[in-house]
Design an enzyme around this catalytic site. Structure first.
Site, PDB file in Angstrom:
ATOM      1  N   LYS A 159       0.883  -1.177   0.000  1.00  0.00           N
ATOM      2  CA  LYS A 159       0.000   0.000   0.000  1.00  0.00           C
ATOM      3  C   LYS A 159       0.919   1.225   0.000  1.00  0.00           C
ATOM      4  O   LYS A 159       1.205   1.819   1.043  1.00  0.00           O
ATOM      5  CB  LYS A 159      -0.922  -0.039   1.221  1.00  0.00           C
ATOM      6  CG  LYS A 159      -2.046   0.977   1.158  1.00  0.00           C
ATOM      7  CD  LYS A 159      -3.071   0.709   2.253  1.00  0.00           C
ATOM      8  CE  LYS A 159      -4.054   1.847   2.428  1.00  0.00           C
ATOM      9  NZ  LYS A 159      -4.880   2.155   1.271  1.00  0.00           N
TER      10      LYS A 159
HETATM   11  C1  LIG Z   1      -6.469   0.110  -3.854  1.00  0.00           C
HETATM   12  C2  LIG Z   1      -7.200  -0.392  -2.665  1.00  0.00           C
HETATM   13  N1  LIG Z   1      -7.813  -1.576  -2.734  1.00  0.00           N
HETATM   14  C3  LIG Z   1      -8.492  -2.082  -1.684  1.00  0.00           C
HETATM   15  C4  LIG Z   1      -8.591  -1.385  -0.502  1.00  0.00           C
HETATM   16  C5  LIG Z   1      -9.339  -1.972   0.650  1.00  0.00           C
HETATM   17  O1  LIG Z   1      -8.457  -2.398   1.637  1.00  0.00           O
HETATM   18  P1  LIG Z   1      -8.870  -2.439   3.171  1.00  0.00           P
HETATM   19  O2  LIG Z   1     -10.109  -3.236   3.254  1.00  0.00           O
HETATM   20  O3  LIG Z   1      -7.723  -3.087   3.830  1.00  0.00           O
HETATM   21  O4  LIG Z   1      -9.081  -1.026   3.595  1.00  0.00           O
HETATM   22  C6  LIG Z   1      -7.963  -0.139  -0.380  1.00  0.00           C
HETATM   23  C7  LIG Z   1      -8.012   0.609   0.868  1.00  0.00           C
HETATM   24  O5  LIG Z   1      -7.099   0.566   1.638  1.00  0.00           O
HETATM   25  C8  LIG Z   1      -7.249   0.365  -1.488  1.00  0.00           C
HETATM   26  O6  LIG Z   1      -6.648   1.558  -1.418  1.00  0.00           O
END
Ligand SMILES: Cc1ncc(COP(=O)(O)O)c(C=O)c1O
Length: 314
Positions: A159
């Site tokens: 991330k």
């Molecule tokens: C690109 C992306 N995909 C999926 C998610 C969903 O991830 P999470 O459920 O861990 O927040 C996020 C958010 O963090 C994201 O930025």
């Protein structure tokens, strides 16, 4: 969308006033996207504020840093504690928490060796990401013209700040075209994810979601949804999803810390089923919000209460 400030931000081991949480303009992250971060929510529960899946988020934060060879001087336990203290010191009942590891100021140049690896944690009030009605009525989305990163370009499992340049292109396009959000395809043309959320498709009672190799972030809410679905006896599995399945499926929803569990009612103006929120989506929403709002027992241990003591440590 102006943000609501809180009082203090944790920076490299101490709290500073919100307006003083600054970095040098020549910081490496500013020029080369060298940051990794998390987005975490704390919910108001009858027993006080509680952070949802804190340890999984900090584990992913440190894994993102590891992928980019960014060695933080703080351990998982220290970062978790700092998150709790940041919520506590700002006396927030419910909020969004943003821990950020980034390469700071030393020199300008692509080679990051020598730049300090810094950590900041902010916590502040934040409402519903796609608008107040989104959770109940659903949102209209389009398929973005930008694909997600190819697997051997940028690691989707990290991330990282730089990945969100791709997300920004998708989001800007969606908003300019009058949609709430865009869904990206991967470079093979199969469904990947939204600009900041994972995707679930319901087909004949079965819940499908794209696999890790479709260039998705390994979402923590995605994992919660899969666990809850199994407990509700809803069959769930990862599957390669062709774009056109989104037009003919029975239900569709996003999952993510920001969107929580948000129904999608149309894709490219093609209405999903009859345009209402379907029963599987509703069942997952009910199970999810029951836990995060503290209305049903936290049987998975997903919530970390914010200790009262954390609120008084300056
Ligand atoms: C690109 C992306 N995909 C999926 C998610 C969903 O991830 P999470 O459920 O861990 O927040 C996020 C958010 O963090 C994201 O930025």
């Amino acid at each position: 969308m102006a943000m609501t400030k809180s009082e203090k931000i944790w920076m490299n081991g101490r709290f500073v006033a919100w307006d003083d949480a600054k970095v040098h303009v020549l910081s490496h992250a500013m020029h080369y996207g060298s940051s990794v971060f998390e987005g975490i929510r704390a919910y108001r529960t009858p027993k006080g504020p509680a952070i949802l899946r804190l340890s999984e988020h900090i584990e992913r934060l440190l894994n993102s840093a590891k992928i980019y060879r960014m060695k933080s001087e703080y351990t998982q336990a220290q970062i978790e504690q700092a998150c709790l203290e940041t919520v506590g010191i700002n006396k927030l009942e419910e909020c969004y928490i943003r821990p950020l590891i980034y390469r700071g100021y030393d020199h300008v140049g692509v080679n990051p060796i020598g730049t300090p690896v810094e950590l900041a944690i902010a916590a502040y009030p934040w409402g519903k990401y796609l608008g107040n009605d989104a959770l109940e009525k659903g949102v209209a989305v389009k398929i973005g013209t930008w694909a997600r990163m190819a697997p051997n370009t940028l690691p989707a499992m990290a991330k990282a700040g730089g990945n969100y340049l791709n997300s920004q292109l998708l989001k800007l396009e969606a908003v300019a075209d009058g949609y709430s959000e865009a869904i990206a395809l991967d470079t093979n043309g199969y469904v990947s994810e939204g600009s900041g959320e994972n995707l679930f498709v319901v087909v004949k009672g079965e819940l499908l979601t794209p696999p890790l190799h479709a260039s998705i972030l390994n979402g923590i809410t995605r994992d919660s949804v899969m666990q809850l679905a199994r407990e509700l006896n809803i069959p769930v599995r990862e599957a390669i999803i062709p774009r056109e399945l989104l037009y003919i499926c029975d239900e569709l929803f996003f999952s993510g810390t920001a969107v929580e569990v948000t129904p999608i009612t149309s894709v490219d103006r093609v209405v999903v089923k009859d345009g209402s929120v379907g029963p599987v989506t509703k069942a997952i929403q009910k199970a999810f919000f029951g836990i995060v709002n503290g209305e049903v027992p936290d049987r998975h241990g997903w919530l970390t209460p914010v200790p009262q003591a954390a609120a008084v440590r300056a």
